[in-house]
Enzyme design. Sequence first.
Site, PDB file in Angstrom:
ATOM      1  N   PRO A 265      -4.963  -2.621  -0.034  1.00 17.75           N
ATOM      2  CA  PRO A 265      -5.018  -2.164  -1.434  1.00 17.75           C
ATOM      3  C   PRO A 265      -6.401  -2.453  -2.018  1.00 17.75           C
ATOM      4  O   PRO A 265      -6.773  -3.603  -2.207  1.00 17.75           O
ATOM      5  CB  PRO A 265      -3.926  -2.988  -2.123  1.00 17.75           C
ATOM      6  CG  PRO A 265      -3.744  -4.187  -1.256  1.00 17.75           C
ATOM      7  CD  PRO A 265      -4.047  -3.768   0.144  1.00 17.75           C
ATOM      8  N   ASP A 441     -10.196  -6.367  -0.852  1.00 16.77           N
ATOM      9  CA  ASP A 441      -8.793  -6.273  -0.446  1.00 16.77           C
ATOM     10  C   ASP A 441      -7.967  -7.141  -1.395  1.00 16.77           C
ATOM     11  O   ASP A 441      -8.085  -8.370  -1.379  1.00 16.77           O
ATOM     12  CB  ASP A 441      -8.651  -6.741   1.004  1.00 16.77           C
ATOM     13  CG  ASP A 441      -7.244  -6.542   1.564  1.00 16.77           C
ATOM     14  OD1 ASP A 441      -6.299  -6.356   0.768  1.00 16.77           O
ATOM     15  OD2 ASP A 441      -7.083  -6.588   2.793  1.00 16.77           O
ATOM     16  N   HIS A 442      -7.122  -6.488  -2.207  1.00 14.16           N
ATOM     17  CA  HIS A 442      -6.381  -7.228  -3.229  1.00 14.16           C
ATOM     18  C   HIS A 442      -5.289  -8.114  -2.640  1.00 14.16           C
ATOM     19  O   HIS A 442      -4.721  -8.956  -3.347  1.00 14.16           O
ATOM     20  CB  HIS A 442      -5.760  -6.252  -4.230  1.00 14.16           C
ATOM     21  CG  HIS A 442      -5.731  -6.786  -5.635  1.00 14.16           C
ATOM     22  ND1 HIS A 442      -5.979  -8.098  -5.944  1.00 14.16           N
ATOM     23  CD2 HIS A 442      -5.474  -6.175  -6.834  1.00 14.16           C
ATOM     24  CE1 HIS A 442      -5.869  -8.282  -7.242  1.00 14.16           C
ATOM     25  NE2 HIS A 442      -5.572  -7.128  -7.806  1.00 14.16           N
ATOM     26  N   ARG A 443      -4.981  -7.955  -1.367  1.00 13.96           N
ATOM     27  CA  ARG A 443      -4.047  -8.890  -0.721  1.00 13.96           C
ATOM     28  C   ARG A 443      -4.694 -10.257  -0.555  1.00 13.96           C
ATOM     29  O   ARG A 443      -4.020 -11.292  -0.568  1.00 13.96           O
ATOM     30  CB  ARG A 443      -3.627  -8.373   0.658  1.00 13.96           C
ATOM     31  CG  ARG A 443      -2.877  -7.057   0.657  1.00 13.96           C
ATOM     32  CD  ARG A 443      -2.646  -6.559   2.074  1.00 13.96           C
ATOM     33  NE  ARG A 443      -3.906  -6.354   2.793  1.00 13.96           N
ATOM     34  CZ  ARG A 443      -3.986  -5.951   4.062  1.00 13.96           C
ATOM     35  NH1 ARG A 443      -2.873  -5.736   4.759  1.00 13.96           N
ATOM     36  NH2 ARG A 443      -5.164  -5.768   4.641  1.00 13.96           N
ATOM     37  N   VAL A 445      -7.980 -11.072  -2.123  1.00 14.95           N
ATOM     38  CA  VAL A 445      -8.869 -11.425  -3.236  1.00 14.95           C
ATOM     39  C   VAL A 445      -8.234 -11.010  -4.556  1.00 14.95           C
ATOM     40  O   VAL A 445      -7.977  -9.829  -4.794  1.00 14.95           O
ATOM     41  CB  VAL A 445     -10.242 -10.726  -3.074  1.00 14.95           C
ATOM     42  CG1 VAL A 445     -11.189 -11.144  -4.199  1.00 14.95           C
ATOM     43  CG2 VAL A 445     -10.861 -11.056  -1.714  1.00 14.95           C
TER      44      VAL A 445
END
Length: 471
Positions: A265, A441-443, A445
């Site tokens: 994401p 990467d929102h997983r 960060v």
Amino acid sequence: MTTMTETSNAARFREFKMPDVGEGLTEAEILKWFVQPGDTVTDGQVVCEVETAKAAVELPIPFDGVVHELRFPEGTTVDVGQVIIAVDVAPGSGDDAPVAAAPTPEPVVEPSEPEEPKGRTPVLVGYGVAESSTKRRARKGTEAAPAAASAAIQGEMNGHGPAAVAESRPLAKPPVRKLAKDLGIDLATVTPTGEGGVITREDVHAAATPAPAPAPVQAEAAVAAPVAAPAAAPSAVTARETRIPVKGVRKAIAQAMVGSAFTAPHVTEFVTVDVTRTMKLVAELKEDKDMAGVRVNPLLIIAKALLVAIKRNPEVNAAWDEVNQEIVQKHYVNLGIAAATPRGLIVPNIKDAHEQTLPQLAASLGELVSTAREGKTSPAAMAGGTVTITNVGVFGVDTGTPILNPGESAILAVGAIKLQPWVHKGKVKPRQVTTLALSFDHRLVDGELGSKVLADVAAILEQPKRLITWA
């Protein structure tokens, strides 16, 4: 029952298989053969150049002998583990088997090939280094028929189809084939004028020239016989569409970008920053004797700024392990630099960039760029990256929303540096300004962490002295 002759022949001929020249690659395209059947080869001699999904690589042969057969023509994509060349390692012993013809039929008149460069260095470990020592054995005219028959039988055994199909391929020398490929011309549509039905350069150029508009009488004839019209295929140059096979680096880029975009994401944040002081520092470093011999540019300072920002926010330097459901923290930084090359986009990386001084980092950047431009970047140089920088500013672009390199946590896009009106010390003045974009990467960060990293990079570029106070 196996006879002694069969055993002897089996021992005479050794096969060389397509190796895995990268990390887990499954196939490679044969770009060019440097040898032909009948040529003498030595251990470590480069016999062909192949293109993997990551780079172009030269393959050395690991034994001596005489080339007996090339299993695949140039332009063929071959799976790792398939035999690509057979070599007679004991020529002259026992009954000589006929030398198989090359898979790509050439004109009867031997083309004059350019002299091979000396001292080619193999890129695979364990084969050693040897200069090219290609020697062509004299062929007797009486052996032409057995050789053709052998090629036909061997072709069917290898699954290449009967020889009749291969013979229908248009005759043209390699330079002419390359010219046709560059111009988008299908050689099957070209009328040959050379001796023996060979297609010449002039034939290709003539095919590339748009045909004049047909006369009204010809148009009426076409209407009268609409069924015959599809038989004449339009020239690739005058056609409204061109279809380009997706393979090699382009195929790898497509797979990587789709996999990254629909797996991680993405979040992208932007910041516009005054880099006037950074540009002054770049000008000063160019005159510094300690930086002599290396290229100093804004990308060098931006790379160092990102490394300092990662040191201040180490959690950003991580990877997502889907199988084990773990976040893998990296205590090293392999800094990727996106590079546009004639073969497509590649992202080689500087190993352990966090440990390098500014002069060392400048030297590493220079070597990375020059190697990429020459098309000599190895698959190992593109493996193991942790974060990447892409400099879209060289194209005059303000910024972008970069897609993560697969397996990495963040990518920083650098826009064009332009002179713009800027409020400086309470007054509007012309200042050097650029826009940075950080995708992550929102997983791995969160927004807060990503914002801190981007803000730190911007702060360093605004006040480069922070490279010292924050290091």
